[in-house]
Design a protein around this motif. Structure first.
Motif, PDB file in Angstrom:
ATOM      1  N   CYS A 170      64.528  39.571 -26.952  1.00  0.00           N
ATOM      2  CA  CYS A 170      64.601  40.999 -27.297  1.00  0.00           C
ATOM      3  C   CYS A 170      63.484  41.369 -28.263  1.00  0.00           C
ATOM      4  O   CYS A 170      62.868  42.435 -28.132  1.00  0.00           O
TER       5      CYS A 170
ATOM      6  N   ASN B 167      73.010  44.980 -28.679  1.00  0.00           N
ATOM      7  CA  ASN B 167      73.646  46.183 -28.127  1.00  0.00           C
ATOM      8  C   ASN B 167      72.639  47.132 -27.488  1.00  0.00           C
ATOM      9  O   ASN B 167      72.948  47.804 -26.511  1.00  0.00           O
TER      10      ASN B 167
ATOM     11  N   PHE C 189      69.460  46.230 -26.229  1.00  0.00           N
ATOM     12  CA  PHE C 189      68.663  45.664 -25.143  1.00  0.00           C
ATOM     13  C   PHE C 189      69.445  44.947 -24.056  1.00  0.00           C
ATOM     14  O   PHE C 189      68.995  44.878 -22.923  1.00  0.00           O
TER      15      PHE C 189
ATOM     16  N   ASN D  70      72.355  44.291 -21.412  1.00  0.00           N
ATOM     17  CA  ASN D  70      73.403  44.900 -20.614  1.00  0.00           C
ATOM     18  C   ASN D  70      74.512  43.887 -20.371  1.00  0.00           C
ATOM     19  O   ASN D  70      75.679  44.206 -20.495  1.00  0.00           O
TER      20      ASN D  70
ATOM     21  N   PHE E 285      68.889  42.996 -18.849  1.00  0.00           N
ATOM     22  CA  PHE E 285      68.425  43.873 -19.922  1.00  0.00           C
ATOM     23  C   PHE E 285      68.596  45.336 -19.549  1.00  0.00           C
ATOM     24  O   PHE E 285      68.527  45.710 -18.385  1.00  0.00           O
ATOM     25  N   ASN E 286      68.810  46.175 -20.562  1.00  0.00           N
ATOM     26  CA  ASN E 286      68.879  47.623 -20.369  1.00  0.00           C
ATOM     27  C   ASN E 286      67.478  48.206 -20.260  1.00  0.00           C
ATOM     28  O   ASN E 286      66.586  47.806 -20.988  1.00  0.00           O
ATOM     29  N   ALA E 287      67.341  49.162 -19.367  1.00  0.00           N
ATOM     30  CA  ALA E 287      66.105  49.937 -19.267  1.00  0.00           C
ATOM     31  C   ALA E 287      66.472  51.244 -18.594  1.00  0.00           C
ATOM     32  O   ALA E 287      66.461  51.350 -17.386  1.00  0.00           O
ATOM     33  N   SER E 288      66.827  52.239 -19.368  1.00  0.00           N
ATOM     34  CA  SER E 288      67.343  53.528 -18.902  1.00  0.00           C
ATOM     35  C   SER E 288      68.459  53.271 -17.900  1.00  0.00           C
ATOM     36  O   SER E 288      69.414  52.593 -18.212  1.00  0.00           O
ATOM     37  N   ASN E 289      68.318  53.763 -16.675  1.00  0.00           N
ATOM     38  CA  ASN E 289      69.377  53.568 -15.677  1.00  0.00           C
ATOM     39  C   ASN E 289      69.116  52.353 -14.799  1.00  0.00           C
ATOM     40  O   ASN E 289      69.848  52.106 -13.864  1.00  0.00           O
ATOM     41  N   ASN E 290      68.055  51.633 -15.058  1.00  0.00           N
ATOM     42  CA  ASN E 290      67.676  50.505 -14.226  1.00  0.00           C
ATOM     43  C   ASN E 290      67.775  49.196 -14.991  1.00  0.00           C
ATOM     44  O   ASN E 290      67.745  49.170 -16.203  1.00  0.00           O
ATOM     45  N   THR E 291      67.835  48.110 -14.237  1.00  0.00           N
ATOM     46  CA  THR E 291      67.792  46.791 -14.849  1.00  0.00           C
ATOM     47  C   THR E 291      66.341  46.452 -15.098  1.00  0.00           C
ATOM     48  O   THR E 291      65.519  46.467 -14.177  1.00  0.00           O
TER      49      THR E 291
ATOM     50  N   THR F  10      65.962  40.405 -15.035  1.00  0.00           N
ATOM     51  CA  THR F  10      67.036  39.428 -14.996  1.00  0.00           C
ATOM     52  C   THR F  10      66.398  38.059 -15.086  1.00  0.00           C
ATOM     53  O   THR F  10      65.479  37.749 -14.342  1.00  0.00           O
TER      54      THR F  10
END
Length: 172
Positions: A12, A127, A129, A131, A144-150, A153
């Motif tokens: 992260c 929390n 970064f 998902n 990982f979080n990235a707006s509405n996309n992954t 992985t």
């Protein structure tokens, strides 16, 4: 377990490069500024516009010679209604929370700087970064979080984690 947590935190922190911090701060600030009004605020603004139109129509009727005695009380009611709507709009707008690009940048920089010093900061980074983390019999997957996309992985074989633990090597 601690090693996996440290592994996740380290990755992260790699994501919190100066370039990424600037990009994230700019995008969040832009989204915050362009966020639409609340439903209540939008409704109040429509009511204010309707009220202003009604006031203009009453003035127009007075100018055209209609009886002032009939229109004057209604005009005073509409002016009072307009003032009340303006107060409600101001109150509703004060509830809006805005953050500047500089504030976001400072927050993310603070997280990066203090991640290794404070457990609460580590939790905040996770929390923001992470998902999900999936632990299988033979691998570890981090989403990982990235707006509405992954964003990414990572499938990390558990053998690699064990080898890294033995050799103190970072594997991400």
């Amino acid at each position: 377990k601690d090693y996996i947590e440290n592994l996740v935190i380290e990755h992260c922190l790699e994501l919190l490069s100066e370039k990424n911090i600037k990009t994230i701060a700019k995008k969040i600030s832009r989204l915050n500024k362009s966020s639409s009004d609340s439903i209540m605020l939008a409704s109040l603004k429509r009511s204010l516009k309707d009220c202003e139109t009604a006031i203009e129509n009453l003035y127009r009727n007075i100018e055209q010679g209609m009886e002032i005695e009939l229109l004057s009380p209604r005009l005073h009611e509409r002016i009072a209604e307009k003032e009340e709507l303006e107060k409600q709009i101001a109150k509703e707008e004060s509830k809006k929370f805005t953050v500047t690009e500089a504030e976001i940048h400072a927050f993310l920089s603070h997280l990066k700087k203090n991640a290794r010093k404070d457990n609460n900061t580590c939790r905040t980074i996770v929390n923001i970064f992470i998902n999900a983390i999936y632990l299988y019999d033979d691998k570890l997957t981090i989403v990982f979080n990235a707006s509405n996309n992954t964003l990414e992985t990572k499938d990390i074989p558990l053998d690699d984690i064990e080898n890294a633990l033995n050799n103190h090597i970072c594997i991400i």
